[in-house]
Motif scaffolding. Structure first.
Motif, PDB file in Angstrom:
ATOM      1  N   ILE A 310       0.854  -1.205   0.000  1.00 18.57           N
ATOM      2  CA  ILE A 310       0.000   0.000   0.000  1.00 18.57           C
ATOM      3  C   ILE A 310       0.882   1.244   0.000  1.00 18.57           C
ATOM      4  O   ILE A 310       0.670   2.184  -0.779  1.00 18.57           O
ATOM      5  CB  ILE A 310      -0.954   0.005   1.225  1.00 18.57           C
ATOM      6  CG1 ILE A 310      -1.957  -1.142   1.128  1.00 18.57           C
ATOM      7  CG2 ILE A 310      -1.676   1.352   1.356  1.00 18.57           C
ATOM      8  CD1 ILE A 310      -2.846  -1.339   2.349  1.00 18.57           C
ATOM      9  N   GLN A 311       1.893   1.190   0.844  1.00 14.60           N
ATOM     10  CA  GLN A 311       2.805   2.349   0.963  1.00 14.60           C
ATOM     11  C   GLN A 311       3.505   2.620  -0.363  1.00 14.60           C
ATOM     12  O   GLN A 311       3.571   3.753  -0.825  1.00 14.60           O
ATOM     13  CB  GLN A 311       3.833   2.033   2.045  1.00 14.60           C
ATOM     14  CG  GLN A 311       4.401   3.256   2.702  1.00 14.60           C
ATOM     15  CD  GLN A 311       5.434   2.840   3.745  1.00 14.60           C
ATOM     16  OE1 GLN A 311       6.039   1.755   3.653  1.00 14.60           O
ATOM     17  NE2 GLN A 311       5.649   3.683   4.729  1.00 14.60           N
ATOM     18  N   LYS A 312       3.989   1.560  -1.018  1.00 10.95           N
ATOM     19  CA  LYS A 312       4.721   1.732  -2.292  1.00 10.95           C
ATOM     20  C   LYS A 312       3.786   2.211  -3.388  1.00 10.95           C
ATOM     21  O   LYS A 312       4.167   3.057  -4.213  1.00 10.95           O
ATOM     22  CB  LYS A 312       5.394   0.422  -2.690  1.00 10.95           C
ATOM     23  CG  LYS A 312       6.557   0.102  -1.773  1.00 10.95           C
ATOM     24  CD  LYS A 312       7.570  -0.797  -2.426  1.00 10.95           C
ATOM     25  CE  LYS A 312       8.854  -0.807  -1.597  1.00 10.95           C
ATOM     26  NZ  LYS A 312       9.362  -2.118  -1.323  1.00 10.95           N
ATOM     27  N   LEU A 313       2.546   1.664  -3.412  1.00 12.46           N
ATOM     28  CA  LEU A 313       1.590   2.075  -4.453  1.00 12.46           C
ATOM     29  C   LEU A 313       1.206   3.537  -4.282  1.00 12.46           C
ATOM     30  O   LEU A 313       0.996   4.257  -5.260  1.00 12.46           O
ATOM     31  CB  LEU A 313       0.335   1.195  -4.394  1.00 12.46           C
ATOM     32  CG  LEU A 313       0.471  -0.205  -4.991  1.00 12.46           C
ATOM     33  CD1 LEU A 313      -0.695  -1.089  -4.570  1.00 12.46           C
ATOM     34  CD2 LEU A 313       0.547  -0.146  -6.511  1.00 12.46           C
ATOM     35  N   LYS A 314       1.135   3.986  -3.029  1.00 13.95           N
ATOM     36  CA  LYS A 314       0.745   5.375  -2.777  1.00 13.95           C
ATOM     37  C   LYS A 314       1.808   6.342  -3.272  1.00 13.95           C
ATOM     38  O   LYS A 314       1.517   7.469  -3.637  1.00 13.95           O
ATOM     39  CB  LYS A 314       0.465   5.581  -1.290  1.00 13.95           C
ATOM     40  CG  LYS A 314      -0.958   5.142  -0.920  1.00 13.95           C
ATOM     41  CD  LYS A 314      -1.305   5.459   0.500  1.00 13.95           C
ATOM     42  CE  LYS A 314      -2.754   5.070   0.781  1.00 13.95           C
ATOM     43  NZ  LYS A 314      -3.020   4.901   2.210  1.00 13.95           N
ATOM     44  N   LYS A 315       3.066   5.863  -3.272  1.00 17.98           N
ATOM     45  CA  LYS A 315       4.161   6.711  -3.750  1.00 17.98           C
ATOM     46  C   LYS A 315       4.063   6.847  -5.259  1.00 17.98           C
ATOM     47  O   LYS A 315       4.550   7.700  -5.887  1.00 17.98           O
ATOM     48  CB  LYS A 315       5.487   6.097  -3.357  1.00 17.98           C
ATOM     49  CG  LYS A 315       5.865   6.435  -1.918  1.00 17.98           C
ATOM     50  CD  LYS A 315       7.285   6.001  -1.641  1.00 17.98           C
ATOM     51  CE  LYS A 315       7.565   6.108  -0.151  1.00 17.98           C
ATOM     52  NZ  LYS A 315       8.639   5.224   0.272  1.00 17.98           N
TER      53      LYS A 315
END
Ligand code: FAD
Length: 315
Positions: A310-315
């Motif tokens: 989730i964190q990587k996709l949000k970036k």
């Protein structure tokens, strides 16, 4: 002359896209077809069907049809099918058509086949035993009823010439009154419905409670603009509602991407999603059966991998 009648479905004035798959099936049958809309104040739904390739968009618009009460709808469908001389009545598989079409078929003493995935020369093909067997079925009688899986029939291409809209007279006095509408409980969700979504993030027993499901599966779905789904294990445990269940006894889906989060890949689950274009799976067990059908697999703990994703996709 043969005529196919397509029962369409809508929700609060919004056409269910699966109805266009039922229209595509009707086009494949090769006979002229009409589409039928039932409800109250459904002019917008009828309008949205004008490019589905039908000969006519039939509209049964009446206050007594405001709610999809099965006995009333079945009565109208049977009456329209009879009046028009329909030889085949079809709808996309859903809880609505499961409720309504067999009743309409019974009123006309007609045979019915469900879960159709193919058709040629009057012979239907349907999946059974969780998709492990394919049956070919021929129906007898002048009128036949069928429900078709939307995943098997790509939504009808829009036709350039809009079909005419024709009102169907509804004899309110003749409508059965065995059931009355009491109330509707709708769980509002900003997420798309799994049967209409391009991407589905689906969670299994790896998720320990509703909060974790919402944070991990829901969070990942929201990041991707996806629908959420669930295995039956979570439904049985009361962690997710029945409406999210994917599989043999749940919804049958075929999105572009199905991301299975902590789901083992039991045949009953796969019966509901194996027609997906791309399957991706996260599971801590490298031997989990889901990896046999997955195009992409990640052997990891969902509690670690999903927050990171989730964190990587949000970036
Ligand atoms: C008649 C019938 C109809 C059925 N219909 C359906 C249906 O429609 N839909 C359906 O889904 N099932 C259905 N089932 C149930 C089905 O057989 C399975 O029991 C169910 O799908 C299992 O769900 P699951 O994969 O979530 O759970 P499990 O099979 O228990 O799998 C959980 C998976 O999560 C993994 N895991 C655990 N913890 C973690 C972690 N922290 N990180 C990563 N991975 C982890 C495990 O390795 C395991 O592979 C039906 C069964 C029957 C008999």
């Amino acid at each position: 002359m043969s005529l196919t009648l397509v029962l369409t479905e809508h929700d609060q004035g919004q056409l269910k896209l699966a109805s266009l798959s039922a229209a595509a099936f009707a086009a494949q049958v090769g006979e002229p077809f009409d589409v039928l809309v039932l409800g109250s104040g459904v002019a917008t739904v009828a309008e949205s069907l004008r490019t589905a390739g039908a000969r006519t968009v039939l509209v049964a618009d009446h206050a007594e049809l405001a709610e999809p009460l099965a006995d009333r709808y079945a009565h109208v469908i049977a009456a329209v099918a009879k009046a028009r001389g329909a030889t085949l009545v079809v709808g996309a598989v859903s809880t609505f058509t499961k409720d309504v079409l067999p009743r309409a078929a019974a009123l006309l003493d007609a045979a019915m086949v469900s879960d159709v995935i193919g058709y040629a020369g009057g012979v239907f093909r349907r999946a059974q035993y969780a998709g492990n067997a394919l049956a070919t079925v021929e129906l007898e009688g002048a009128v036949k009823f069928a429900t078709v899986r939307s995943a098997a029939f790509a939504a009808a291409a829009t036709s350039a010439t809009p079909s005419p809209v024709e009102a169907v007279a509804v004899d309110a006095a003749a409508l059965p009154k065995h059931t009355t509408f009491v109330s509707r409980e709708v769980k509002k969700s900003a997420r798309p419905d799994a049967t209409e979504a391009r991407i589905i993030v689906s969670g299994g027993r790896a998720l320990k409670n509703s909060e974790d499901f919402e944070r991990l599966v829901g969070g990942l779905a929201d990041t991707l603009g996806a629908a959420v789904g669930s295995s039956r294990a979570l439904v049985d445990a009361g962690i997710t509602p029945n409406s999210l269940q994917i599989g043999q006894t749940g919804k049958i889906v075929a999105p572009e991407l199905y991301l299975a989060v902590g789901i083992s890949g039991a045949i009953q689950h796969m019966a509901g999603m194996k027609d997906t274009k791309i399957i991706a799976a996260i599971n801590k067990d490298a031997e989990a059966p889901i990896f046999e059908v997955a195009d992409y697999g990640l052997v990891a703990d969902v509690y670690e991998a999903v927050p990171e994703l989730i964190q990587k996709l949000k970036k």
